[in-house]
Scaffold this motif. Structure first.
Motif, short mmCIF file in Angstrom:
data_model
loop_
_atom_site.label_atom_id
_atom_site.label_comp_id
_atom_site.label_asym_id
_atom_site.label_seq_id
_atom_site.Cartn_x
_atom_site.Cartn_y
_atom_site.Cartn_z
N HIS A 10 -13.52 -4.83 6.86
CA HIS A 10 -12.13 -5.24 7.11
C HIS A 10 -11.38 -5.62 5.84
O HIS A 10 -11.86 -6.40 5.03
N ARG A 11 -10.22 -5.06 5.67
CA ARG A 11 -9.25 -5.49 4.66
C ARG A 11 -7.89 -5.52 5.33
O ARG A 11 -7.59 -4.62 6.12
N SER A 12 -7.05 -6.51 5.02
CA SER A 12 -5.67 -6.48 5.53
C SER A 12 -4.94 -5.35 4.83
O SER A 12 -5.08 -5.17 3.62
N ARG A 14 -1.33 -3.64 3.90
CA ARG A 14 0.10 -3.99 3.76
C ARG A 14 0.97 -2.78 3.43
O ARG A 14 2.18 -2.91 3.35
N GLN A 66 8.67 -9.68 4.87
CA GLN A 66 7.42 -9.00 4.51
C GLN A 66 7.53 -7.53 4.92
O GLN A 66 7.80 -7.21 6.08
N MET A 68 5.71 -5.09 5.60
CA MET A 68 4.92 -4.45 6.66
C MET A 68 5.69 -4.41 8.00
O MET A 68 5.47 -3.53 8.82
N CYS A 130 -2.24 -6.07 9.44
CA CYS A 130 -2.14 -7.28 8.63
C CYS A 130 -1.51 -8.38 9.49
O CYS A 130 -0.37 -8.23 9.98
N PHE A 131 -2.27 -9.43 9.71
CA PHE A 131 -1.75 -10.56 10.49
C PHE A 131 -0.54 -11.16 9.78
O PHE A 131 -0.44 -11.12 8.54
N LEU A 132 0.36 -11.74 10.57
CA LEU A 132 1.59 -12.32 10.03
C LEU A 132 1.69 -13.79 10.46
O LEU A 132 2.01 -14.07 11.63
N GLY A 133 1.43 -14.69 9.54
CA GLY A 133 1.50 -16.12 9.85
C GLY A 133 2.92 -16.55 10.19
O GLY A 133 3.14 -17.55 10.88
N SER A 134 3.89 -15.76 9.75
CA SER A 134 5.30 -16.04 10.05
C SER A 134 5.57 -16.01 11.55
O SER A 134 6.53 -16.61 12.03
N ARG A 170 -11.66 -8.61 0.11
CA ARG A 170 -11.40 -9.96 -0.40
C ARG A 170 -12.67 -10.78 -0.27
O ARG A 170 -13.45 -10.59 0.67
N ARG A 172 -15.12 -14.10 0.32
CA ARG A 172 -15.18 -15.17 1.32
C ARG A 172 -15.95 -16.34 0.71
O ARG A 172 -16.77 -16.14 -0.19
#
Ligand SMILES: Cc1cc2nc3c(=O)[nH]c(=O)nc-3n(C[C@H](O)[C@H](O)[C@H](O)COP(=O)(O)O)c2cc1C
Length: 261
Positions: A10-12, A14, A66, A68, A130-134, A170, A172
């Motif tokens: 897994h990689r996000s 963008r 963002q 994406m 890609c998850f979006l915390g926004s 990334r 961990r």
């Protein structure tokens, strides 16, 4: 690839190809998501598929511009949703006990768990996310744009499409710092330093590649990654502001009637 091998890849993502994601694929990954466990099997969540470019343009601002949000062909928003369930209770003459913070959290946990299953299903078919915390930070604005009724709150979301980049994995934190055997094992300061040792180097190098973060770090006299996190990236003021905004929105959405009658 088996599931565990896939998870380790897994990689996000963008950057996306413009290729559309077919309805068949969307159905497949969302129906896999719906197999996720949920509290009492109540399934107190909703998933919103947004493809319309104009609507995604409107969502750009609450998603902090963002790229994406508009560059991926699909945006998925996962909401805690007690609207459907509470209405069903009402038309069935059943008491409604779900207008409180605890119920919001139940719905949020359901929605977040579904989102991760959908993410894994999507990745298994060669898609990127890609998850979006926004989504949660600006849940109120996003909720208004997406016409959410009372008792529905966006909690997470992600961009979805075919990857146009192949980023490195990334790092961990070491699992020894994250996993406790039998009971929580308290960790002394030198142990804590060890857990963050590699992150301090890699994270710092990564963030210093951003011109804006580098300038802000210099401006604020930031000397290490920990300081960068809380002096520059996640400030007390911003976190207090988001907390107040979200609590207000939960009230508006009828999730904060917590007092005993
Ligand atoms: C809840 C959540 C919110 C996130 N929000 C954002 C975001 O707003 N923008 C972004 O670029 N990445 C976002 N990410 C992705 C993380 O930055 C990413 O997962 C993390 O850096 C680890 O990288 P990886 O996913 O490539 O392994 C988010 C991830 C999660 C789980």
């Amino acid at each position: 690839m088996n599931v565990i091998e896939q998870i380790h890849q897994h990689r996000s993502i963008r950057k996306y190809k413009p290729d559309p994601v077919s309805d068949d694929i969307i159905d497949k990954i969302l129906n896999a998501g719906i197999r996720t466990s949920s509290s009492g099997n109540m399934q107190t969540y909703s998933i919103i598929i947004t493809r319309d470019p104009d609507l995604r343009k409107q969502l750009l601002e609450p998603h902090y511009h963002q790229s994406m949000v508009v560059n991926a062909p699909v945006l998925l928003t996962f909401c805690a949703d007690f609207h459907r369930m509470r209405r069903w209770l009402y038309i069935s003459d059943a008491p409604d006990n779900f207008d409180n913070y605890f119920s919001f959290m139940v719905g949020a946990i359901d929605a977040i768990m579904v989102s991760q299953t959908v993410a894994l299903a999507a990745e298994s078919l060669g898609l990127g996310i890609c998850f979006l915390g926004s989504t949660f930070a600006n849940a109120d604005q996003i909720g208004r744009i997406l016409n959410l009724p009372k008792n529905v709150v966006p909690v997470t979301g992600f961009s979805l499409g075919y990857p146009a980049e192949d980023p490195d994995l990334r790092d961990r934190l070491p699992s020894s710092g994250l996993i406790h055997k039998e009971k929580y094992q308290s960790i002394k300061d030198d142990g804590i330093r060890k857990i963050y040792q590699e992150r301090e180097k890699k994270g710092w190098l990564r963030y210093m590649q951003s011109k804006r973060l580098k300038e802000l770090a210099q401006e604020h006299g930031v000397e290490n990654l920990a300081q960068l996190y809380t002096i520059v990236k996640y400030t007390k003021a911003s976190h207090q502001e988001y907390s107040t905004k979200i609590l207000d929105y939960l009230s508006q959405q009828d999730f904060m009637n917590n007092t005993r009658q």
